[in-house]
Design a protein around this motif. Structure first.
Motif, PDB file in Angstrom:
ATOM      1  N   LEU A   1       0.816  -1.222   0.000  1.00  0.00           N
ATOM      2  CA  LEU A   1       0.000   0.000   0.000  1.00  0.00           C
ATOM      3  C   LEU A   1       0.849   1.271   0.000  1.00  0.00           C
ATOM      4  CD1 LEU A   1      -3.071  -0.869   2.254  1.00  0.00           C
ATOM      5  CD2 LEU A   1      -2.824  -1.029  -0.232  1.00  0.00           C
ATOM      6  N   PRO A   2       1.891   1.363   0.856  1.00  0.00           N
ATOM      7  CA  PRO A   2       2.737   2.571   0.766  1.00  0.00           C
ATOM      8  C   PRO A   2       3.380   2.734  -0.604  1.00  0.00           C
ATOM      9  CG  PRO A   2       3.152   1.407   2.816  1.00  0.00           C
ATOM     10  CD  PRO A   2       2.287   0.521   1.985  1.00  0.00           C
ATOM     11  N   LEU A   3       3.777   1.622  -1.240  1.00  0.00           N
ATOM     12  CA  LEU A   3       4.380   1.726  -2.571  1.00  0.00           C
ATOM     13  C   LEU A   3       3.339   2.096  -3.618  1.00  0.00           C
ATOM     14  CD1 LEU A   3       6.762  -1.365  -2.532  1.00  0.00           C
ATOM     15  CD2 LEU A   3       7.446   1.024  -2.640  1.00  0.00           C
ATOM     16  N   GLY A   4       2.127   1.576  -3.455  1.00  0.00           N
ATOM     17  CA  GLY A   4       1.087   1.843  -4.444  1.00  0.00           C
ATOM     18  C   GLY A   4       0.619   3.285  -4.455  1.00  0.00           C
ATOM     19  N   ARG A   5       0.931   4.044  -3.410  1.00  0.00           N
ATOM     20  CA  ARG A   5       0.466   5.433  -3.312  1.00  0.00           C
ATOM     21  C   ARG A   5       1.021   6.300  -4.447  1.00  0.00           C
ATOM     22  NH1 ARG A   5       2.555  10.105  -1.000  1.00  0.00           N
ATOM     23  NH2 ARG A   5       0.961  11.627  -0.390  1.00  0.00           N
ATOM     24  N   ALA A   6       2.211   5.975  -4.914  1.00  0.00           N
ATOM     25  CA  ALA A   6       2.856   6.820  -5.930  1.00  0.00           C
ATOM     26  C   ALA A   6       2.348   6.557  -7.340  1.00  0.00           C
ATOM     27  CB  ALA A   6       4.364   6.608  -5.899  1.00  0.00           C
ATOM     28  N   HIS A   7       1.471   5.557  -7.497  1.00  0.00           N
ATOM     29  CA  HIS A   7       1.076   5.158  -8.863  1.00  0.00           C
ATOM     30  C   HIS A   7       0.395   6.300  -9.629  1.00  0.00           C
ATOM     31  CE1 HIS A   7      -0.287   1.944 -11.751  1.00  0.00           C
ATOM     32  NE2 HIS A   7      -1.022   2.986 -12.132  1.00  0.00           N
ATOM     33  N   ASP A   8      -0.564   6.982  -9.017  1.00  0.00           N
ATOM     34  CA  ASP A   8      -1.399   7.928  -9.742  1.00  0.00           C
ATOM     35  C   ASP A   8      -1.100   9.385  -9.434  1.00  0.00           C
ATOM     36  OD1 ASP A   8      -2.968   6.041 -11.183  1.00  0.00           O
ATOM     37  OD2 ASP A   8      -4.024   5.571  -9.320  1.00  0.00           O
ATOM     38  N   ILE A   9      -0.075   9.636  -8.630  1.00  0.00           N
ATOM     39  CA  ILE A   9       0.239  11.042  -8.355  1.00  0.00           C
ATOM     40  C   ILE A   9       0.971  11.630  -9.561  1.00  0.00           C
ATOM     41  CG2 ILE A   9       1.418  12.633  -6.790  1.00  0.00           C
ATOM     42  CD1 ILE A   9       1.267  10.490  -4.658  1.00  0.00           C
ATOM     43  N   PRO A  10       0.504  12.761 -10.100  1.00  0.00           N
ATOM     44  CA  PRO A  10       1.212  13.370 -11.242  1.00  0.00           C
ATOM     45  C   PRO A  10       2.596  13.860 -10.834  1.00  0.00           C
ATOM     46  CG  PRO A  10      -0.503  14.837 -10.420  1.00  0.00           C
ATOM     47  CD  PRO A  10      -0.692  13.540  -9.714  1.00  0.00           C
ATOM     48  N   VAL A  11       3.431  14.066 -11.796  1.00  0.00           N
ATOM     49  CA  VAL A  11       4.804  14.496 -11.516  1.00  0.00           C
ATOM     50  C   VAL A  11       4.820  15.785 -10.718  1.00  0.00           C
ATOM     51  CG1 VAL A  11       6.960  15.268 -12.555  1.00  0.00           C
ATOM     52  CG2 VAL A  11       5.721  13.350 -13.552  1.00  0.00           C
TER      53      VAL A  11
ATOM     54  N   ARG B   1      -5.051   2.198  -5.585  1.00  0.00           N
ATOM     55  CA  ARG B   1      -5.737   1.453  -6.639  1.00  0.00           C
ATOM     56  C   ARG B   1      -6.174   0.077  -6.150  1.00  0.00           C
ATOM     57  NH1 ARG B   1      -4.532   2.250 -12.849  1.00  0.00           N
ATOM     58  NH2 ARG B   1      -4.476   4.526 -12.926  1.00  0.00           N
ATOM     59  N   LEU B   2      -7.235  -0.418  -6.775  1.00  0.00           N
ATOM     60  CA  LEU B   2      -7.816  -1.691  -6.372  1.00  0.00           C
ATOM     61  C   LEU B   2      -6.814  -2.835  -6.506  1.00  0.00           C
ATOM     62  CD1 LEU B   2     -10.332  -3.217  -5.439  1.00  0.00           C
ATOM     63  CD2 LEU B   2     -11.006  -3.447  -7.855  1.00  0.00           C
ATOM     64  N   ARG B   3      -5.953  -2.774  -7.525  1.00  0.00           N
ATOM     65  CA  ARG B   3      -5.006  -3.871  -7.744  1.00  0.00           C
ATOM     66  C   ARG B   3      -4.070  -4.057  -6.542  1.00  0.00           C
ATOM     67  NH1 ARG B   3      -1.434  -1.511 -12.698  1.00  0.00           N
ATOM     68  NH2 ARG B   3      -3.527  -0.863 -13.350  1.00  0.00           N
ATOM     69  N   TYR B   4      -3.689  -2.931  -5.909  1.00  0.00           N
ATOM     70  CA  TYR B   4      -2.780  -3.035  -4.771  1.00  0.00           C
ATOM     71  C   TYR B   4      -3.520  -3.519  -3.519  1.00  0.00           C
ATOM     72  CZ  TYR B   4       0.013  -0.389  -8.020  1.00  0.00           C
ATOM     73  OH  TYR B   4       0.691   0.009  -9.156  1.00  0.00           O
ATOM     74  N   LYS B   5      -4.773  -3.125  -3.421  1.00  0.00           N
ATOM     75  CA  LYS B   5      -5.595  -3.674  -2.330  1.00  0.00           C
ATOM     76  C   LYS B   5      -5.803  -5.171  -2.523  1.00  0.00           C
ATOM     77  CE  LYS B   5      -8.125   0.613  -1.392  1.00  0.00           C
ATOM     78  NZ  LYS B   5      -9.465   1.274  -1.379  1.00  0.00           N
TER      79      LYS B   5
END
Length: 862
Positions: free
Chosen positions: A391-401, A417-421
């Motif tokens: 979950l901590p790693l998945g947080r960066a997936h959708d944050i824009p640059v 995202r649901l995939r990380y959950k």
């Protein structure tokens, strides 16, 4: 470019030792060249949990291998056939001797009386001329067993435990009497090869010759003794063992033997080891799960440090999923390194214990590398790391640059995202499945998982509630309290991590403290007040009336109870052999080995009829059975069910007439099975008697009764309840000590998580400290603010731990141990107070260095 990580420039092939690896793995390994800074807590948490699980399971495997290796020595042969209350007949012995060489050992409890009249309970062991058939008996002075036990001047010899010599003030060469027959102490016992098979003893060992036992008359039919016939096969191969066992079972199907083989020398002990191993493994898993919070904190801090790298990768076209895979690969590589450390420590534990305590270990330990157990610990570690890192790693997936750069001063909340959950859910399910698949008792494993999930959920709610309450409280006027209150609920607050880590640690400590206090109270205070003061075993039925009169003369106001007692083993329920029955774990002991049984014409004291009717005097002339209600329900029995028992070599089938609830905690005379008086009419038996003094324990009167009974009725065995309880108490406290030692691992993991949470918040605290110092805040004022914050967190965690730990202790004491519950929070309060002190101390220690930094260098960075 979209969909893959950036590739190296054309014409510039990536060379070196990593060039043959996938790109993601190569990049992960290159980034790790910078060291593992920031992952100390991560590594420590995973390594500690894995080491605990690997160590416990490796030691258990080593014990199992030791029992297997020493099976012949523990049993004294390849097969052992045991009988209760009677010797084998000539025909039965002949069948055993037809398979190999037979040696005989008889064990029982008896009273040893010194020349000054003092008496002590002993575990009497009578051996034949071939003892020990396997292994060696160590004595001081050393001499052949036959010489030590031989007759000299009409007196048999004996080998005594040094505890008996100390208790009665004896030395080698002195004489004692057992059942009125003199014995000369020829040597002190150092070690006996088959001590484990004897189980728990309530008195010191006294070894005599078989002829000495026969001279005392203690081995007559009906007395409470065990006769073991140890068979050594000419060829000790597994096929020969199976063939001999099958032949003897076919020739003697109704003898009522308890059979053990060298392949499973002590099944009850092996089960106990498995149960205890499961419990300690679950404690280790608790430490690993608690450490998972530290993993999450460390990974969050890792992502924070990598914002620049993540922004760079995404700005050149790397998709969010590839970024997550890259850094997840790094995290799992670090997890593998942590697991390797834990496995190394756990694998070394059996060898270390063997090297340090080889001569003092009471159990055979065969140190060995256990690949299966180590793989299990590794799997726990990998799944825990994955579950808490994703979950901590998945947080960066959708944050824009732009958002990644702006988060430095304007953190934004992102939905995962649901995939990380889904990955998190799969990892947790795998952890649960692994715990269930490897559990000795799946019910306990399920309870543990439910309790762990409930504790995590409740602690999360406590943290949310604390943050919400802090947000809604009016702001104090003073700067220190106002800052402390703000720190409790601001974005990136330490509240969730500290509440979770400390809350779990305190809950575990409080639970153990409450259980320990109740066990101690039950063994030392509550039970003796209700229980008889003295038990008398093997009262000859011919002397029963005289014995009753004797006791009434010694203690006229005391309550005296006496019942006939035999031993029998259940061989079938409703016609189904016990070997084909799979009972619940909490009821399996009823079918495992022999049980004490009795007859009665009326409902025994301490029992309450729950179903059916007690037999009338006329009905009692035919075989009928009363069964304990809870155990009967667990075994699926009902009124009219049949129970087949083997008593004194005879098989008898009876019908259950009623069920009764038994108050076991009173320690009065009661049995799982009570038969009608006509069931065993004419069978040889002895009586069991209890004496309850009206004023409670009276050491002087008890000692006098023990001494006088030993003189007047030398064949009667007297047991003081206080001594028996002290023996059990010592055993329980040894187990509790082992549990406490394992629990320290979980508490240590909690402290690492606490330190890691503070380290993870270092950047935000540094920013606050720099700004506040520029505005004129002193170090003292800031320390007060942080002290209030950490104190509030510690107090909240301590209060939760007190409530949750007390509730968990109540459930275990009342529902599992079936004991009365008493609220004793002395140890629990110490644990809770320690949590508050530790949270403040560790928090302030981590903050002190931050407050000492000069503002200028850091202001240029913000």
């Amino acid at each position: 470019m979209h969909g893959t990580l950036p590739s190296p420039q054309p014409g510039r092939p990536l060379r070196g030792p990593l060039s043959g690896l996938p790109l993601t793995l190569r990049l992960a390994l290159r980034e790790l060249r910078g060291g593992l800074s920031g992952f100390v807590v991560f590594i420590s948490c995973i390594a500690i949990g894995v080491a605990a699980i690997a160590g416990v399971t490796s030691i258990s495997r080593s014990l199992g291998d030791g029992l297997g290796r020493e099976g012949r020595r523990i049993l004294g042969g390849d097969l052992t056939y045991s009988l209760i209350n009677r010797e084998a007949t000539t025909a039965e012995t002949a069948i055993l001797e037809g398979q190999g060489r037979v040696s005989v050992v008889a064990t029982m409890r008896a009273m040893a009386v010194a020349t000054d009249g003092s008496a002590a309970l002993v575990e009497l062991k009578a051996v034949d001329g071939g003892y020990p058939a396997v292994g060696s008996l160590a004595t001081d002075p050393a001499a052949p067993v036959a010489d030590l036990l031989a007759t000299r001047d009409g007196v048999f010899g004996a080998v005594a435990d040094p505890v008996l010599l100390t208790r009665l003030g004896l030395k080698v060469g002195d004489r004692i009497t057992v059942a009125g027959k003199p014995l000369e102490i020829r040597a002190a016992l150092v070690t006996e090869p088959d001590s484990i098979s004897a189980g728990i003893g309530f008195g010191p060992r006294l070894i005599v010759a078989m002829e000495a036992l026969r001279a005392t008359g203690l081995g007559e039919p009906g007395s409470l003794n065990r006769w073991s016939y140890r068979l050594q096969l000419p060829a000790a191969t597994d096929p020969e063992l199976e063939a001999a066992s099958h032949a003897i079972g076919k020739a003697l199907p109704d003898a009522g033997w308890e059979v053990r083989s060298r392949l499973n020398a002590d099944p009850r002990f092996a089960k106990s080891v498995e149960r205890f191993t499961q419990f300690l493994t679950l404690v280790g898993l608790t430490a690993l799960i608690v450490g998972g919070v530290g993993v999450a904190n460390a990974v969050s801090a890792f992502v924070e440090r990598k914002r620049g790298s993540i922004a760079t990768l995404k700005s050149v076209g790397a998709p969010g999923s590839q970024v997550v895979v890259l850094y997840l690969t790094q995290v799992m590589l670090i997890a593998a390194f942590s697991i390797a450390i834990g496995l190394s420590i756990g694998a070394a534990m059996p060898f270390l214990i063997d090297a340090l305590f080889r001569d003092s270990l009471p159990l055979p330990l065969e140190p060995t590398l256990a690949p299966g157990e180590l793989a299990l610990a590794a799997a726990y570690g990998l799944l825990t790391a994955l579950a808490f890192a994703i979950l901590p790693l998945g947080r960066a997936h959708d944050i824009p640059v732009s958002g990644l750069f702006r988060d430095t001063v304007d953190p934004s909340a992102q939905r995962t995202r649901l995939r990380y959950k889904a990955i998190l859910g799969a990892a947790l399910l795998a952890l649960a499945g692994l715990a269930l698949a490897t559990a000795f008792d799946r019910k306990i494993a399920l309870i543990f998982m439910a309790a762990a999930a409930l504790a995590f959920g409740l602690l999360r709610l406590v943290a949310i509630g604390l943050m919400a309450g802090a947000r809604r409280l009016p702001h104090p006027r003073a700067a220190g309290p106002r800052m402390a209150l703000a720190n409790l609920h601001r974005p990136g607050a330490l509240t969730p991590a500290i509440i979770l880590s400390l809350g779990l640690g305190v809950t575990l400590l409080v639970t153990l403290s409450v259980i320990d206090a109740n066990i101690t109270r039950a063994l030392t205070n509550t039970l003796p007040g209700k229980a008889p003061n003295l038990f008398f075993l093997d009262v000859p039925s011919r002397d029963a009336d005289a014995f009753t009169g004797f006791l009434q003369g010694k203690a006229p106001a005391a309550k005296l109870e006496r019942v006939p007692m035999l031993r029998g083993r259940i061989t079938a329920l409703d016609g189904v052999p016990v070997e084909q029955i799979k009972p619940p774990e909490d009821a399996a002991w009823v079918l495992d080995g022999d049980r004490g049984i009795t007859t009665a014409d009326s409902l025994p004291d301490g029992s309450k009829l729950t179903d059916g009717q007690w037999w009338t005097e006329e009905e009692g002339k035919t075989p009928k059975l009363s069964f304990e209600a809870d155990l009967g329900k667990a075994l699926g029995l009902k009124i009219g069910s049949t129970v087949t028992v083997n008593v004194l070599g005879r098989t008898l089938t009876t019908t259950i007439a009623n069920f009764r609830k038994v108050e076991w905690r009173s320690l009065g005379i009661n049995f799982v099975m009570v038969f009608s008086p006509g069931t065993f009419r004419g069978a040889p038996h002895s009586d069991l008697a209890t004496l309850t003094l009206p004023g409670g324990p009276d050491p002087a009167l008890e000692a006098t009764v023990l001494r006088d009974v030993a003189k007047a009725f030398p064949s009667v065995t007297s047991v003081r309840v206080k001594d028996a309880l002290e023996t059990i108490d010592r055993l329980v406290h040894k187990l509790t000590l082992a549990i406490r030692g394992a629990s320290v691992v979980a508490v240590l993991a909690s402290l690492f998580v606490l330190a890691g949470a503070i380290a993870a918040g270092h950047r935000a605290r540094l920013y606050d400290a720099v700004v506040l110092k520029v505005l004129g805040a002193s170090r003292r004022r800031l320390m007060i603010a942080y002290g209030i914050e950490y104190g509030a967190l510690g107090l909240s965690a301590a209060l939760f731990g007190l409530l949750a730990g007390t509730l968990a202790g109540w459930v275990i004491v009342t529902k599992v141990m079936r004991l009365d519950f008493g609220l004793d929070l002395s140890g629990a309060l110490v644990a809770a107070a320690s949590a508050v002190i530790l949270s403040v101390a560790i928090g302030l220690a981590g903050t002190w260095r931050i407050l000492g930094q000069k503002p200028a260098p850091y202001l240029r960075q913000f």
